[in-house]
Design an enzyme around this catalytic site. Structure first.
Site, PDB file in Angstrom:
ATOM      1  N   LEU A  19       1.708  -6.262  26.959  1.00  0.00           N
ATOM      2  CA  LEU A  19       2.576  -5.083  26.991  1.00  0.00           C
ATOM      3  C   LEU A  19       2.003  -3.980  26.101  1.00  0.00           C
ATOM      4  CD1 LEU A  19       5.186  -3.744  27.954  1.00  0.00           C
ATOM      5  CD2 LEU A  19       6.371  -4.775  26.012  1.00  0.00           C
ATOM      6  N   GLU A 669       6.440   6.925  -4.501  1.00  0.00           N
ATOM      7  CA  GLU A 669       6.239   7.765  -3.325  1.00  0.00           C
ATOM      8  C   GLU A 669       7.212   8.933  -3.209  1.00  0.00           C
ATOM      9  OE1 GLU A 669       4.766   5.339   0.090  1.00  0.00           O
ATOM     10  OE2 GLU A 669       6.223   6.567   1.161  1.00  0.00           O
ATOM     11  N   HIS A 698       0.822  10.676   4.158  1.00  0.00           N
ATOM     12  CA  HIS A 698       1.106  10.200   5.511  1.00  0.00           C
ATOM     13  C   HIS A 698       0.855  11.276   6.555  1.00  0.00           C
ATOM     14  CE1 HIS A 698       3.318   7.845   2.553  1.00  0.00           C
ATOM     15  NE2 HIS A 698       3.021   6.824   3.324  1.00  0.00           N
TER      16      HIS A 698
HETATM   17 ZN    ZN Z   1       2.173   3.116  -1.304  1.00  0.00          ZN
END
Ligand code: ZN
Ligand code: GLN
Length: 760
Positions: A19, A669, A698
């Site tokens: 999948l 973070e 990110h």
């Molecule tokens: Zn981290």
């Protein structure tokens, strides 16, 4: 009595991740959606047949999903966020899951305490909800056409609401009155499918500490759903913990059965009396759906006999503890695994046979077994016996050392340590560093792969790694960072890297488990007592240190994170396994400091992930998690500076626990939350040093000098310069050098500007 065997749900990604491959090929524009649907049909059919062949009586439909079942439920209710409303069909579905050019994807978050992530539905009072039952009906009919009458799986209304968010503020449960009629309409449709339909309604939210308000919704909800049709047998299923508060209510509704997890929710046994008196079916989850160990059938039969002392046998159904989604697919492809170890394991397909065999033994007795079942039972006994006695699992010397290990914290109070460290290391206020990894390039991956497969020599491999380290060190010197790292080129993954070097750790070839959408992870597993045959990081770290006068930070993954990202043996309490890892790591820290490394970072990225679902268990988790972090760093001398890193920003609930870990420096973070979330550190008078990430790694975006200056000033509004470190908010391994270089240069530049202003 006939056998009654039940599987809560089956993995859908496919035994060879078919999948995943098909979806990714479709997203890349390399195949049509028809092809994806063909693959999906083939998989569903294969999965049903696996269960049928194993003799499972209750097989699910609608446990399949092209992305996620919470997302499917949102679509079923037509809970489509405004930004996607112009889209249709698969374009709509995948845009909700993954975003598109115009709109960001819906949020994703962890499914209870598993490593599966679901899409968080976005609800609003003004939205119009209406039923879209096609997927459910089609899947039922698809199975029926193949001669398999399925139970239908459905995420329950209370869990759906509990896990959703409101875009218009307010409590999601306020939408109960809008959602419930859609569920009722769905049940009306389901009732027309057959004379009798079994419906499994998943309500795992019941295993949390629910507010009275939520508990008060259980009765009206299930009274109404059960009233829709005589044709439907409703089973309300929970897993991962006990759900005694909810069971107390459910027994007084007309539902047909209650599914409980007796492995992760042993306290469910407190509800047996009530269930017995209600005459309802008990779906008894006794084969672990969250782990990879072979069931110990004798022990399980003992557990079931205990249950049967209270609930009559006719009313018991033998089940997996939860959906098998959380285990890998089949052992069939584990060709390289050591035969003895493989014999201790059981993946989803093998668990089907276990459920079936247990059911036969429980209802019909040993005499009813045919030859092959008899030998399966024999094999099971042997495998469990071998797990109890194998010297590969039980290492007396490790056990003795860990039991006797009494060094529960390091020398010196924080104040004394930090003074010494500052003298020796001589770093300035707002010291700059990074979290550890630098970009993982295709060349690095290739070198690691070729070395593993014996295609390049050790010398060649090491030369390549060292060249990368040289480059990393040179770059960090050039941009004037102060505390350096080696860049972690030799690490495939922050847990696997250590697991591969620890005794007692195993690895699979094909043990993939769905993490979200098409993404899978292959967690290593801890099968035996853990020890460290030799140093794991000293060579690379000292090499890197030899290339610079500046302090080189050693880099380890902490015991709690190693534990939380692995399959853990079930024959020992988790806290004992964790202590073994901690002791092994404490030796590594000692070796590093003896080799001249003055700063060591112990990453606890998954510390928060391990938190229990119930308040009542939190204290004990925190106790051993903190204990083991402290044991791990207990070998550090006063002057060795210990850092830790956590991939979180929300510390409000756990700040005292974090403080108790007593790391000299913690990096966190917070880049995406300004300085809001940092305030808790000030409020509680947190003394140790803190490196709140100043930019978000990110995203590929390069932050400007001005932006970082602003961010640092925001941080200075909360914590004094003496207490602050400046760093990105996580490791840089997923970024490209083109992004990392200017970002770090800007970060260092920003610090210089702020330092100058502070000096004026
Ligand atoms: Zn981290
Ligand atoms: N040292 C690790 C890295 O930099 C930490 C990553 C993490 O905590 N997720 O990649």
């Amino acid at each position: 009595m006939s056998t009654k065997s039940y599987i809560v749900g089956f993995p859908r990604i496919g035994e060879q991740r078919e999948l995943k491959k098909s979806l990714e090929s479709f997203w890349a524009g390399n195949c049509s959606f028809d092809t994806v649907e063909e693959v999906a049909s083939e998989l569903k059919s294969r999965h049903w047949n696996y269960q049928k062949e194993a003799g499972i009586n209750f097989i699910s439909s609608n446990d399949f999903s092209l992305y996620d079942t919470m997302l499917d439920t949102a679509v079923m209710l037509n809970a489509i966020p405004k930004r996607f409303q112009a889209l249709k069909d698969e374009t709509l579905y995948f845009a909700m899951a993954r975003g598109n050019k115009e709109s960001v994807a819906m949020e994703m978050t962890k499914w209870f305490n598993t490593n599966y992530h679901y899409i968080v539905p976005e609800l609003s009072l003004e939205d119009e909800y209406r039923l879209n039952a096609a997927k459910i009906i089609n899947e039922y009919n698809e199975a029926k056409a193949q001669g398999i009458k399925t139970k239908i799986n459905l995420i329950g209304p209370l869990t759906f609401l509990g896990l959703s968010k409101r875009v218009d503020r307010g409590d999601t449960y306020e939408l109960h009155a809008k959602i419930l009629p859609i569920y009722e309409a769905l049940l009306q449709e389901i009732a027309t499918l057959d004379d009798r339909v079994t419906l499994q309604i998943d309500e795992p939210i019941f295993v949390k500490d629910n507010e009275p308000k939520v508990l008060s919704l259980i009765k009206p909800t299930y009274d109404r759903l059960a009233a829709v049709s005589e044709n439907i047998d409703i089973i309300v299923t929970t897993y991962f913990e006990h759900s005694n508060e909810a069971t107390k209510v459910l027994v007084n509704t007309p539902v047909w059965g209650i599914g409980l997890d007796f492995l992760h929710g042993a306290k469910n046994s407190e509800s047996l009396e009530l269930i017995a008196n209600s005459g309802k079916q008990l779906i008894a989850g006794v084969v672990d759906g969250r782990n990879i160990w072979k069931n110990d059938i004798q022990t399980t039969l003992g557990l079931l006999e205990n249950i049967a002392k209270v609930v009559s046998k006719e009313n018991i159904i033998i089940s997996s503890s939860c959906s098998l989604l959380h285990t890998p697919f089949t052992l069939k492809y584990e060709e390289k695994m050591d035969a003895e170890i493989k014999n201790w394991l059981s993946y989803a397909v093998e668990k089907l046979d276990e459920v079936s065999l247990i059911s036969k033994l429980f209802f019909k007795g040993e005499e009813s077994l045919d030859e092959s079942e008899k030998s399966a039972l024999e094999e099971n006994k042997k495998a469990n016996e071998s797990r109890r006695t194998s010297t590969r699992i039980h290492d007396q010397s490790v056990q003795k050392r860990v039991d006797d290990f009494k060094r529960l914290s390091r020398e010196g109070a924080y104040e004394e340590r930090i003074k010494l460290q500052k003298e020796i290391l001589g770093y300035k206020e707002l010291a700059t560093t990074t979290i550890g990894s630098f970009p993982q390039t295709p060349e690095l991956r290739k070198a690691r792969r070729e070395f593993k497969n014996g295609l390049i020599s050790k010398e060649e491999y090491e030369a390549q790694m060292k060249a990368y380290i040289d480059e990393c060190v040179a770059f960090q010197e050039e941009c004037d960072l102060e505390i350096l790292v080696h860049g972690e080129p030799e690490r495939n993954d922050m847990v696997e890297y250590f697991g591969e070097q620890l005794k007692g750790y195993g690895f699979s070839q094909n043990g993939w488990v769905q993490s979200y959408g098409s993404r899978c992870v292959k967690p290593p597993f801890i099968y035996g007592d853990i020890s460290r045959p030799e140093a794991m990081t000293v060579g690379w770290t000292t090499y890197a240190q030899s290339k610079t006068e500046k302090p080189m930070k050693g880099m380890l993954t902490g015991p709690v994170t190693i534990l939380n990202w692995s399959f853990v043996r079930d024959d020992k309490p988790r806290d004992e396994v964790s202590k073994q890892i901690a002791v092994a790591l404490s030796d590594e820290i000692d070796d590093l400091q003896n080799a001249g490394i003055r700063i060591i970072q112990v990453d606890e990225a998954a510390f928060k992930e391990g938190y229990p679902l119930r308040e009542e268990n939190i204290k004990s988790y925190e106790e051993w998690a903190v204990r083991d972090f402290k044991i791990c760093v207990s070998s550090a001398r006063k002057e060795t500076q210990i850092h830790t890193h956590m991939c979180y920003s929300e510390f409000n609930d756990i700040i005292k626990t974090i403080e108790a870990m007593d790391a000299d420096v913690i990096s966190i973070e917070t880049a995406r939350s300004g300085n809001e979330l940092l305030k808790i550190f000030k409020e509680v008078g947190y003394k140790q040093e803190v490196g709140p990430g100043v930019y978000d790694i990110h995203s590929p975006r390069v932050p400007s000098v001005e932006e970082i200056v602003t961010q640092i000033k925001l941080l200075l509004e909360v914590l004094p310069k003496e207490q602050l470190w400046i760093n990105p908010d996580c490791g840089l391994k997923t970024r490209k050098w083109e992004e990392v270089k200017p970002s770090l240069k800007n970060m260092v530049e920003a610090v210089k500007i702020v330092r100058n202003e502070l000096a004026d």
